[in-house]
Every structure is written in structure tokens, then in C-alpha cells.
Design a protein around this motif. Structure first.
Motif, PDB file in Angstrom:
ATOM      1  N   LYS A 279      54.306  58.232  11.550  1.00 25.61           N
ATOM      2  CA  LYS A 279      55.367  57.123  11.065  1.00 25.61           C
ATOM      3  C   LYS A 279      54.870  56.039  10.987  1.00 25.61           C
ATOM      4  O   LYS A 279      55.096  55.299  10.130  1.00 25.61           O
ATOM      5  CB  LYS A 279      56.459  57.390  12.180  1.00 25.61           C
ATOM      6  CG  LYS A 279      57.016  58.929  12.103  1.00 25.61           C
ATOM      7  CD  LYS A 279      58.283  58.888  13.350  1.00 25.61           C
ATOM      8  CE  LYS A 279      58.960  60.180  13.079  1.00 25.61           C
ATOM      9  NZ  LYS A 279      60.009  60.165  14.219  1.00 25.61           N
ATOM     10  N   GLN A 280      54.086  55.475  11.878  1.00 28.50           N
ATOM     11  CA  GLN A 280      53.433  54.379  11.685  1.00 28.50           C
ATOM     12  C   GLN A 280      52.484  53.780  10.468  1.00 28.50           C
ATOM     13  O   GLN A 280      52.711  53.077   9.760  1.00 28.50           O
ATOM     14  CB  GLN A 280      52.491  53.899  12.951  1.00 28.50           C
ATOM     15  CG  GLN A 280      53.315  53.623  14.268  1.00 28.50           C
ATOM     16  CD  GLN A 280      52.423  53.652  15.417  1.00 28.50           C
ATOM     17  OE1 GLN A 280      51.026  53.489  15.196  1.00 28.50           O
ATOM     18  NE2 GLN A 280      52.913  53.357  16.426  1.00 28.50           N
ATOM     19  N   VAL A 281      51.861  55.085   9.865  1.00 35.60           N
ATOM     20  CA  VAL A 281      51.191  54.864   9.024  1.00 35.60           C
ATOM     21  C   VAL A 281      52.179  54.868   7.715  1.00 35.60           C
ATOM     22  O   VAL A 281      51.832  54.111   6.552  1.00 35.60           O
ATOM     23  CB  VAL A 281      50.216  56.249   8.649  1.00 35.60           C
ATOM     24  CG1 VAL A 281      49.710  56.299   7.236  1.00 35.60           C
ATOM     25  CG2 VAL A 281      49.050  56.202   9.800  1.00 35.60           C
ATOM     26  N   GLU A 282      52.896  55.707   7.744  1.00 35.24           N
ATOM     27  CA  GLU A 282      54.060  55.530   6.633  1.00 35.24           C
ATOM     28  C   GLU A 282      54.828  54.422   6.369  1.00 35.24           C
ATOM     29  O   GLU A 282      55.059  53.756   5.265  1.00 35.24           O
ATOM     30  CB  GLU A 282      54.994  56.875   6.759  1.00 35.24           C
ATOM     31  CG  GLU A 282      54.326  58.197   6.348  1.00 35.24           C
ATOM     32  CD  GLU A 282      55.404  59.209   6.359  1.00 35.24           C
ATOM     33  OE1 GLU A 282      55.005  60.424   6.165  1.00 35.24           O
ATOM     34  OE2 GLU A 282      56.661  59.087   7.257  1.00 35.24           O
ATOM     35  N   SER A 284      53.479  51.184   7.531  1.00 33.59           N
ATOM     36  CA  SER A 284      52.800  50.314   6.959  1.00 33.59           C
ATOM     37  C   SER A 284      52.264  50.365   5.615  1.00 33.59           C
ATOM     38  O   SER A 284      51.919  49.487   4.885  1.00 33.59           O
ATOM     39  CB  SER A 284      51.628  50.044   7.975  1.00 33.59           C
ATOM     40  OG  SER A 284      50.688  51.353   7.895  1.00 33.59           O
ATOM     41  N   SER A 285      52.088  51.859   5.259  1.00 28.33           N
ATOM     42  CA  SER A 285      51.693  51.858   3.766  1.00 28.33           C
ATOM     43  C   SER A 285      52.750  52.224   2.700  1.00 28.33           C
ATOM     44  O   SER A 285      52.329  51.954   1.650  1.00 28.33           O
ATOM     45  CB  SER A 285      50.499  53.075   3.791  1.00 28.33           C
ATOM     46  OG  SER A 285      51.487  54.215   4.080  1.00 28.33           O
ATOM     47  N   GLY A 286      54.022  52.516   3.186  1.00 26.85           N
ATOM     48  CA  GLY A 286      55.004  52.747   2.120  1.00 26.85           C
ATOM     49  C   GLY A 286      54.769  54.383   1.502  1.00 26.85           C
ATOM     50  O   GLY A 286      55.427  54.946   0.649  1.00 26.85           O
ATOM     51  N   LEU A 287      53.609  55.106   1.998  1.00 27.93           N
ATOM     52  CA  LEU A 287      53.399  56.342   1.722  1.00 27.93           C
ATOM     53  C   LEU A 287      54.258  57.514   2.293  1.00 27.93           C
ATOM     54  O   LEU A 287      54.995  57.232   3.546  1.00 27.93           O
ATOM     55  CB  LEU A 287      52.070  56.888   2.078  1.00 27.93           C
ATOM     56  CG  LEU A 287      50.844  56.403   1.252  1.00 27.93           C
ATOM     57  CD1 LEU A 287      49.547  56.496   2.037  1.00 27.93           C
ATOM     58  CD2 LEU A 287      50.781  56.278  -0.195  1.00 27.93           C
ATOM     59  N   LYS A 288      54.957  58.586   1.569  1.00 30.93           N
ATOM     60  CA  LYS A 288      55.612  59.659   2.206  1.00 30.93           C
ATOM     61  C   LYS A 288      54.583  60.701   2.366  1.00 30.93           C
ATOM     62  O   LYS A 288      54.238  61.388   1.283  1.00 30.93           O
ATOM     63  CB  LYS A 288      56.932  59.735   1.322  1.00 30.93           C
ATOM     64  CG  LYS A 288      57.818  61.103   1.823  1.00 30.93           C
ATOM     65  CD  LYS A 288      58.103  60.615   3.386  1.00 30.93           C
ATOM     66  CE  LYS A 288      59.087  61.830   3.716  1.00 30.93           C
ATOM     67  NZ  LYS A 288      59.410  61.687   5.132  1.00 30.93           N
TER      68      LYS A 288
END
Length: 300
Positions: A279-282, A284-288
Motif C-alpha cells: 500500500k505504501q508503494v502504491e 507513493s508511486s501511483g502504481l496498481k
């Protein structure tokens, strides 16, 4: 308790790894891989012309160029990022770490980056999760893929004779697997280009697990089937590295490579527990990101 769980997990992965290495014919490996694929199942993925073309090339040739994957600007950002981090000789960890490839201890041919450094690289997860890549890889594996291992490394300049993976070999990482390679520096004849022997992923010659000379491989398959990958930073390709391949030693200039390995499940080389929170990666990156595909590296 956590340490015990990791020990059990590693033992299980090692058993699987050693078992599949005993099966050294295409037919026997495919027999097992098909049953694993049926158990895992496929994901519904949107079809793309890029993904279909890459899947067809992987099936027939054993490799697929992916010119739509990494732009020169993306490669430059990744190269700048890795230039700011320490690397190490994976074959001689006692030599310690160093930052620039020209600081490598004598005798160092390759210098890898730590898993957390690789995982945090700009664009890395986006590239590894590109929909067309996952579409092509799923077609090759026969099931929903797992990003089982990610790596980045320097090939250190100044070597004429290859060692380790700079000699021809087949990979035996899993029952079925596909690797993605991205050049983050310009690669010509003097910068250690990758070489693949076309369509050898389907042939039962030179199957024992060892390194092979150029002459052995040429005599078995024909030198005209050698494909040498040269190109500007951002050049990328997918490859079934069960086929015969090698990385040339970097004679004149260093080569920086980013890679992701897609398998039918976790493998021995990857981390035993996820490194980052999904969730933190998504956020900060906007990736799904698909939790299953990324479960080795990201906590759901």
C-alpha cells in the motif's frame, strides 16, 4: 518463531530448486510445469499487440525484444540512482562494497546491488509489472506469474576472458521461468553484450549443468544461431534462459543491467519475506500492483 518459519521456507525452496535441476530433458520439465500451471491458474489480462507479439517470439525463438518498455529517460534515471549506491562482488563477498565500477577490487567481473536497493529503483516495479510483459510471461509460463527475483548489476570493464555466467550455460531456476533484461548503459561489442542461441529452449542438447565453450555450443547448434544483443541504454528484452546463453565480459566499458525473473512460484534466490508494504508503494508511486504477482517482495 519468525526465524524458524523462514528456515522452513528456505528449506522448502531449496528442495524444489534441487529437484527440478535433476530433470534435464525438455519433455520431463514440461510435463511437471504444465501440472503446476494448471494448479496455479491464469489471470484475466487485457490483450495487447505488444504482449501477443512478445509471447509468440518467446515461444518460437526463446526471446522477445521489448522496445516499447523502457525509454532513454527512464534508463538514465535508473542509471543515476544505481550510481549512487554501493555494490559488491557476489562471488567474493569478503571484498566488501564499493560505489563506482572503477573502484571494484581487482578480479571483479560483476558487482550486484542489495535487494532493497534494487526494489527501490525508480521505474523498476513499473517495468516489471508492465501489462504487456505480464501478458507475455503468463503465456510462456502457462499460469499467473510471480516476480520471484529482481536484480541489478555492473559488468566491470577490463576483462577479455569470461567467468561464471560470462560462459555459455543454461539456467535451471525453476520448472518454467522467463527473465527480463534492461540495459541501463549503452552496450556495444566492448561493453559485454548478452548472447542467446536462438530456439535452444526447446532442444535436448548440452543439457548437463555446467559452463560450455563457444566451440561446443557452435558445434551443437550452429554459430549462425547466436544472437548478440547490442543497443542504447533502455534496450530491453524477455528471454527464456533455459535456452543457451551467456553475457560477454566487458572488455572496454562497464555495463549496467536491470533484471526481473518470472516463475511459477517463489524461488530460492528471492527474499524469504517481503521487503516493502504494497500500500505504501502504491501510494507513493501511483502504481496498481497485483498482490499475487508481487507477493515475494511486497506485503499486502
Amino acid at each position: 518463531m519468525a526465524a524458524l518459519s523462514e528456515h522452513v521456507a528456505k528449506a522448502g525452496l531449496k528442495t524444489r530448486f534441487l529437484l527440478q535441476r535433476r530433470f534435464q530433458s525438455v519433455a520431463s520439465r514440461e510435463w511437471v510445469a504444465k501440472r503446476i500451471a494448471n494448479r496455479v491458474g491464469r489471470a484475466q489480462v487485457p490483450g495487447t499487440s505488444e504482449g501477443r507479439a512478445a509471447a509468440a517470439a518467446l515461444d518460437s525463438e526463446g526471446f522477445a525484444m521489448t522496445p516499447w518498455l523502457v525509454s532513454p529517460d527512464m534508463a538514465a534515471e535508473m542509471r543515476h540512482y544505481f550510481a549512487g549506491h554501493q555494490s559488491f562482488n557476489p562471488y567474493k563477498r569478503e571484498l566488501g562494497t564499493f560505489q563506482a565500477p572503477d573502484q571494484a577490487p581487482p578480479g571483479t567481473h560483476v558487482a550486484h546491488f542489495k535487494p532493497e536497493v534494487v526494489l527501490n529503483a525508480p521505474h523498476g516495479l513499473a517495468i516489471a509489472n508492465h501489462p504487456a510483459v505480464l501478458e507475455a510471461v503468463q503465456a510462456a509460463l502457462g499460469c499467473k506469474p510471480t516476480i520471484s527475483y529482481m536484480a541489478a548489476w555492473w559488468s566491470i570493464a577490463g576483462h577479455d576472458q569470461g567467468q561464471h555466467a560470462e560462459l555459455f550455460h543454461r539456467d535451471y531456476d525453476d520448472w518454467r521461468f522467463i527473465k527480463m533484461f534492461v540495459y541501463l548503459t549503452d552496450v556495444d561489442e566492448g561493453a559485454g553484450p548478452h548472447i542467446y542461441v536462438r530456439a535452444t529452449h526447446r532442444e535436448n542438447q548440452l543439457m548437463p549443468i555446467r559452463r560450455y565453450s563457444d566451440d561446443e555450443v557452435a558445434n551443437a547448434f550452429g554459430r549462425e544461431r547466436f544472437i548478440q544483443f547490442e543497443g542504447a541504454a533502455g534496450t530491453s528484452f524477455l528471454e527464456n534462459t533455459f535456452g543457451m546463453h551467456r553475457g560477454m565480459p566487458a572488455r572496454v566499458t562497464p555495463r549496467l543491467m536491470f533484471s526481473a525473473v518470472y516463475c511459477q512460484g517463489p524461488i530460492l534466490y528471492g527474499p524469504l519475506k517481503p521487503i516493502l508494504d504494497a500500500k505504501q508503494v502504491e501510494a507513493s508511486s501511483g502504481l496498481k500492483l497485483d498482490p499475487y504477482v508481487n507477493r515475494v517482495y511486497l506485503r499486502s
